[in-house]
Design an enzyme around this catalytic site. Structure first.
Site, PDB file in Angstrom:
ATOM      1  N   HIS A 143      73.141  -9.664  45.946  1.00 47.27           N
ATOM      2  CA  HIS A 143      71.990  -8.945  46.492  1.00 47.27           C
ATOM      3  C   HIS A 143      72.369  -8.154  47.733  1.00 47.27           C
ATOM      4  CE1 HIS A 143      69.161 -10.807  43.719  1.00 47.27           C
ATOM      5  NE2 HIS A 143      70.013 -11.826  43.768  1.00 47.27           N
ATOM      6  N   GLY A 167     100.124 -21.823  62.403  1.00 45.90           N
ATOM      7  CA  GLY A 167      98.723 -22.108  62.731  1.00 45.90           C
ATOM      8  C   GLY A 167      97.810 -22.021  61.520  1.00 45.90           C
ATOM      9  N   ARG A 168      97.960 -20.954  60.739  1.00 41.39           N
ATOM     10  CA  ARG A 168      97.052 -20.762  59.598  1.00 41.39           C
ATOM     11  C   ARG A 168      97.397 -21.666  58.414  1.00 41.39           C
ATOM     12  NH1 ARG A 168      99.993 -16.453  61.006  1.00 41.39           N
ATOM     13  NH2 ARG A 168     101.528 -15.568  59.579  1.00 41.39           N
ATOM     14  N   LYS A 191      97.983 -25.049  68.870  1.00 42.39           N
ATOM     15  CA  LYS A 191      99.414 -25.245  68.638  1.00 42.39           C
ATOM     16  C   LYS A 191     100.173 -24.963  69.937  1.00 42.39           C
ATOM     17  CE  LYS A 191     103.224 -23.528  65.865  1.00 42.39           C
ATOM     18  NZ  LYS A 191     103.683 -22.686  64.781  1.00 42.39           N
ATOM     19  N   LYS A 238      96.204  -9.027  73.180  1.00 44.05           N
ATOM     20  CA  LYS A 238      96.175 -10.148  74.142  1.00 44.05           C
ATOM     21  C   LYS A 238      96.745  -9.681  75.475  1.00 44.05           C
ATOM     22  CE  LYS A 238      97.103 -13.909  70.836  1.00 44.05           C
ATOM     23  NZ  LYS A 238      98.047 -14.968  70.495  1.00 44.05           N
ATOM     24  N   GLU A 292      91.219 -18.409  74.890  1.00 39.10           N
ATOM     25  CA  GLU A 292      89.890 -18.741  74.356  1.00 39.10           C
ATOM     26  C   GLU A 292      89.682 -20.255  74.346  1.00 39.10           C
ATOM     27  OE1 GLU A 292      92.015 -16.599  73.046  1.00 39.10           O
ATOM     28  OE2 GLU A 292      91.005 -14.964  71.967  1.00 39.10           O
ATOM     29  N   GLU A 337      96.719 -12.175  58.195  1.00 40.23           N
ATOM     30  CA  GLU A 337      97.656 -12.430  59.296  1.00 40.23           C
ATOM     31  C   GLU A 337      99.072 -12.622  58.728  1.00 40.23           C
ATOM     32  OE1 GLU A 337      96.521 -14.354  63.346  1.00 40.23           O
ATOM     33  OE2 GLU A 337      97.443 -15.973  62.217  1.00 40.23           O
TER      34      GLU A 337
HETATM   35  O1  F6P Z   1      96.672 -22.837  67.891  1.00 41.31           O
HETATM   36  P1  F6P Z   1      96.852 -21.791  68.932  1.00 41.31           P
HETATM   37  O2  F6P Z   1      98.225 -21.786  69.529  1.00 41.31           O
HETATM   38  O3  F6P Z   1      95.793 -21.906  69.999  1.00 41.31           O
HETATM   39  O4  F6P Z   1      96.702 -20.376  68.245  1.00 41.31           O
HETATM   40  C1  F6P Z   1      95.515 -19.996  67.643  1.00 41.31           C
HETATM   41  C2  F6P Z   1      95.696 -18.812  66.743  1.00 41.31           C
HETATM   42  O5  F6P Z   1      96.178 -17.702  67.460  1.00 41.31           O
HETATM   43  C3  F6P Z   1      97.071 -16.940  66.672  1.00 41.31           C
HETATM   44  O6  F6P Z   1      98.333 -17.104  67.200  1.00 41.31           O
HETATM   45  C4  F6P Z   1      96.758 -15.489  66.604  1.00 41.31           C
HETATM   46  O7  F6P Z   1      95.982 -15.020  67.613  1.00 41.31           O
HETATM   47  C5  F6P Z   1      96.953 -17.563  65.286  1.00 41.31           C
HETATM   48  O8  F6P Z   1      98.066 -17.362  64.512  1.00 41.31           O
HETATM   49  C6  F6P Z   1      96.684 -18.983  65.616  1.00 41.31           C
HETATM   50  O9  F6P Z   1      96.184 -19.679  64.516  1.00 41.31           O
END
Ligand code: F6P
Length: 549
Positions: A384, A267-268, A206, A512, A212, A353
């Site tokens: 189990h 995002g979620r 987003k 972060k 990452e 979240e």
């Molecule tokens: O889609 P992006 O901006 O890479 O964010 C990834 C994820 O990081 C977050 O902001 C939290 O670390 C989430 O809410 C989001 O889904």
């Protein structure tokens, strides 16, 4: 919003919790032969059986009153109609517009967003058809065989969970992969199995600023360009999904190969947008549309059903009942459906979240418990592993069981075995086994009295452990869409009652921020000294261990 604990409904619930302290569900079932009919309902193809809860009709009435006190109906309308209810980010919350299958407009700051939503869906359709039919080819002219979604959090968990859940609908000859972790092992192990000539990367972010995702995407890009010996190859092997055109361009992805979404999609909550491109590539746009239809059906139900017959509202209220009145700390999600193996992980982000907050929407500290800890594994594996604690441990753990009446793989009677386990577990949790029952069993097995005395306490099940069961015909795209929307709305309702903002996530920022400085410490020569002694110690030990190797 006023403090929910001050409302008469909250006080009534406290009294009811006291009154129910010694009531066993097994007795409530014995007293009321219609308990299942009373406490079950259907919506959008999903049956919710909530009869195995520590509730009476009065409990439900008070819970619904609590929802009313929170002006829930007004809040639902505000969300659907584009009011900026995400106060800290000044944003509307409109994942429901992404699956608005009606002709009704949805306005954000006076602009109808539906034409843009439909336009992106149409672009997704053209693109997925081109890839699936082999019209879209890799740089060297070969057909795409592998799709790699690079993203994290909402840009990963939705796509991976939904893609996996819809495995029976996958296009032959296409294989999906999901890379999220910044651990270089994740991308390396994925790339090792792939052919650059036939691989398509979807970089989903987003913000297009998540380290990452960008690090993994850069590695993938380098791998591709090195193998195909041509920068121009990127155009046929990389597409992006983001709200940030400039950042996509700066990364080197042609923005004609970018799929947009909007900052009014969290995002979620974003799998319904182009974030679901990997899903659409794997299952085709018709199935993706059925997923949206299912979610829309649940949206309609949520928006229009009276609170007392509203499935997301009922589930939310039951969660609050245990969280705030019975001190339950967690909620376990138990899909007896292998295709939903990643559903608990998906719900962890969605729920934790969203509602893992300790200040109200206006910033005042809350003095009551908010979001529960969500966890789970598919049945029967969980049985189990950790069910021992759910049945006989000291904690109260409300459970959600999920099951399909029909299997996509109807082999022998095995699906009946799965279902019987599912129903047996909720029955066992509710009924338990009394001392008298255990004694009778052990006596019938001809055990001596000393042995019976020794074994008896170990074999007693307290029972009275609550659960919901969600039952549907088959896990098809429509049902899955409805299921996800059900949980989304449940989370929203709980957030409204707890008066927290379910749509921001400031709690992920501090780690972060600190990671940047720590990275410098790990990379720069010399001993780190600028942190607390633990952090310095970890950095310096790491360096020493590396130097020794
Ligand atoms: O889609 P992006 O901006 O890479 O964010 C990834 C994820 O990081 C977050 O902001 C939290 O670390 C989430 O809410 C989001 O889904």
């Amino acid at each position: 919003m006023s403090d929910p604990t001050l409302s008469p409904a909250w006080q009534a619930l406290k009294a009811q919790r006291k009154a129910l302290a010694k009531t066993a569900m097994r007795d409530l079932f014995a007293e009321d032969k219609k308990r299942f009919e009373r406490f079950s309902m259907s919506a959008a193809g999903i049956l919710l059986d909530y009869s195995k809860n520590r509730i009476t009709p009065d409990t439900m009435k008070s819970l619904v009153k609590l929802a009313r006190t929170s002006q829930l109906q007004t809040a639902i309308e505000a969300m659907f109609s584009g009011v900026a209810i995400n106060l800290t980010e000044h944003r509307a919350v409109l994942h429901t517009a992404l699956r608005n299958r009606s002709e009704q407009p949805v306005f954000v700051e006076g602009k109808d967003v539906m034409p843009d939503v439909r336009q992106v869906l149409a672009r997704m359709k053209r693109f997925t058809q081109a890839v699936r039919s082999g019209k879209w080819r890799g740089h060297t002219g070969k057909r795409i065989t592998d799709i790699v979604n690079i993203g994290i959090g909402g840009s990963d968990l939705g796509p991976v969970m939904v893609t996996q859940a819809l495995t029976p609908y996958w296009q032959k000859g296409l294989t999906p992969h999901f890379v999220s972790n910044v651990d270089p092992t994740h991308i390396s192990e994925t790339l090792r199995r792939l052919d650059p000539e036939t691989t398509l990367f979807i970089v989903v972010s987003k913000s297009f600023g998540t380290p990452e995702t960008l690090l993994n995407a850069q590695l993938a890009r380098r791998w591709l360009v090195t193998a195909l010996k041509d920068e121009a190859a990127v155009a046929r092997h990389f597409v992006a999904v983001s709200t940030h055109t400039e950042k996509v361009r700066a990364f080197g992805i042609d923005t004609t190969h970018m799929f947009a979404f909007w900052d009014w999609v969290g995002g979620r909550y974003s799998v319904w947008s182009a974030v679901g491109l990997s899903v659409a590539l794997m299952v085709g746009m018709d199935n993706f549309a059925a997923l949206l239809d299912g979610a829309f059906a649940m949206d309609q139900h949520f928006r229009t059903a009276p609170l007392a017959q509203n499935m997301p509202v009922i589930m939310a209220l039951l969660g609050i009942w245990y969280n705030n009145f019975w001190d339950a700390q967690s909620q376990v999600v138990l899909p007896y459906d292998q295709y939903l193996a990643r559903f608990p992980a998906y719900l962890q982000q969605l729920d934790m979240e969203s509602n893992g907050k300790s200040v109200t929407r206006t910033g005042k500290p809350v003095h009551y418990a908010t979001g529960a800890i969500i966890w789970g594994e598919p049945g029967t594996n969980g049985q189990h592993a950790f069910y021992q604690l759910i049945h006989q441990g000291t904690r109260l753990i409300p459970a959600d069981f999920l099951a399909a009446a029909e299997s996509h793989n109807p082999i022998n009677q095995q699906h009946q075995v799965l279902l019987s386990n599912c129903f047996a577990q909720s029955k066992a949790l509710m009924l338990g086994k009394t001392r008298a029952e255990v004694r009778a069993e052990l006596t019938a097995a001809n055990l001596g009295s000393a042995e019976i005395r020794m074994l008896l306490p170990h074999k007693v099940f307290p029972g009275n452990r609550p659960s919901n069961t969600l039952l549907y015909r088959k896990l098809d795209p429509h049902t899955l869409g409805a299921l996800i929307a059900l949980y989304e709305h449940k989370v929203f309702v709980q957030g409204m009652i707890w008066d927290v903002n379910s749509f921001d996530q400031w709690g992920v920022e501090l780690g972060k921020q600190l990671a940047g400085a720590i990275e410098q410490g790990l990379v720069n020569p010399g001993k780190a000294s600028g942190h607390d002694s633990s952090t310095n110690g970890l950095i310096n030990t790491c360096k020493a261990l590396r130097a020794d190797s």
